[in-house]
Design a protein around this motif. Structure first.
Motif, mmCIF file in Angstrom:
data_model
loop_
_atom_site.group_PDB
_atom_site.id
_atom_site.type_symbol
_atom_site.label_atom_id
_atom_site.label_comp_id
_atom_site.label_asym_id
_atom_site.label_seq_id
_atom_site.Cartn_x
_atom_site.Cartn_y
_atom_site.Cartn_z
ATOM 1 N N LEU A 48 40.347 41.758 43.259
ATOM 2 C CA LEU A 48 39.912 40.392 43.540
ATOM 3 C C LEU A 48 38.559 40.156 42.888
ATOM 4 O O LEU A 48 37.661 40.994 42.982
ATOM 5 N N SER A 49 38.408 39.016 42.210
ATOM 6 C CA SER A 49 37.154 38.648 41.545
ATOM 7 C C SER A 49 36.828 37.191 41.850
ATOM 8 O O SER A 49 37.708 36.405 42.205
ATOM 9 N N ALA A 50 35.560 36.831 41.707
ATOM 10 C CA ALA A 50 35.101 35.447 41.871
ATOM 11 C C ALA A 50 34.341 35.065 40.609
ATOM 12 O O ALA A 50 33.595 35.872 40.054
ATOM 13 N N GLY A 51 34.538 33.845 40.159
ATOM 14 C CA GLY A 51 33.861 33.391 38.953
ATOM 15 C C GLY A 51 33.438 31.945 39.058
ATOM 16 O O GLY A 51 33.876 31.204 39.934
ATOM 17 N N SER A 52 32.551 31.549 38.162
ATOM 18 C CA SER A 52 32.134 30.157 38.064
ATOM 19 C C SER A 52 31.742 29.866 36.623
ATOM 20 O O SER A 52 31.527 30.778 35.826
ATOM 21 N N SER A 73 36.414 43.390 44.793
ATOM 22 C CA SER A 73 37.136 44.538 45.345
ATOM 23 C C SER A 73 36.628 45.837 44.732
ATOM 24 O O SER A 73 35.852 45.834 43.779
ATOM 25 N N ALA A 74 37.077 46.943 45.290
ATOM 26 C CA ALA A 74 36.639 48.258 44.798
ATOM 27 C C ALA A 74 37.265 48.593 43.442
ATOM 28 O O ALA A 74 36.706 49.355 42.667
ATOM 29 N N GLN A 75 38.421 48.041 43.143
ATOM 30 C CA GLN A 75 39.136 48.323 41.895
ATOM 31 C C GLN A 75 38.857 47.241 40.852
ATOM 32 O O GLN A 75 38.447 46.145 41.180
ATOM 33 N N GLY A 76 39.113 47.549 39.589
ATOM 34 C CA GLY A 76 39.054 46.558 38.528
ATOM 35 C C GLY A 76 37.749 46.558 37.754
ATOM 36 O O GLY A 76 36.848 47.345 38.010
#
Length: 91
Positions: A48-52, A73-76
């Motif tokens: 899971l990621s957040a962007g703007s 999240s811990a992965q990615g």
């Protein structure tokens, strides 16, 4: 004007990517957005990621873009910073 959208991209092999975004037009030439996006593979932890970002219309067919995202999240991947130039070609 603001817009909210959600997308589930179906299953690509074992991956299930999805995104939710909010956009807002600050002026007739400047817009911003915020989004949550990620994917889940079978038998693995999801990413899971957040962007703007923002977009500025220089000319009727030329736009500058800037965006950034961070992994939640811990992965990615850890995240990204990006910039771009969009040129619209009329028919």
């Amino acid at each position: 004007m603001g817009l909210c959208s959600a997308q589930w991209y179906g299953t690509a092999g074992n991956r299930q990517p999805a995104a939710v975004a909010l956009t807002y037009e600050l002026t007739d030439k400047l817009g911003v957005y915020a989004e949550l996006f990620g994917e889940k593979e079978a038998n693995q932890e999801g990413v899971l990621s957040a962007g703007s970002g923002l977009a500025y219309l220089l000319l009727h067919n030329l736009q500058l873009d800037a965006s950034a995202a961070l992994r939640l999240s811990a992965q990615g991947d850890r995240g990204y910073i990006s910039g771009g130039l969009c040129w619209g070609i009329s028919r």
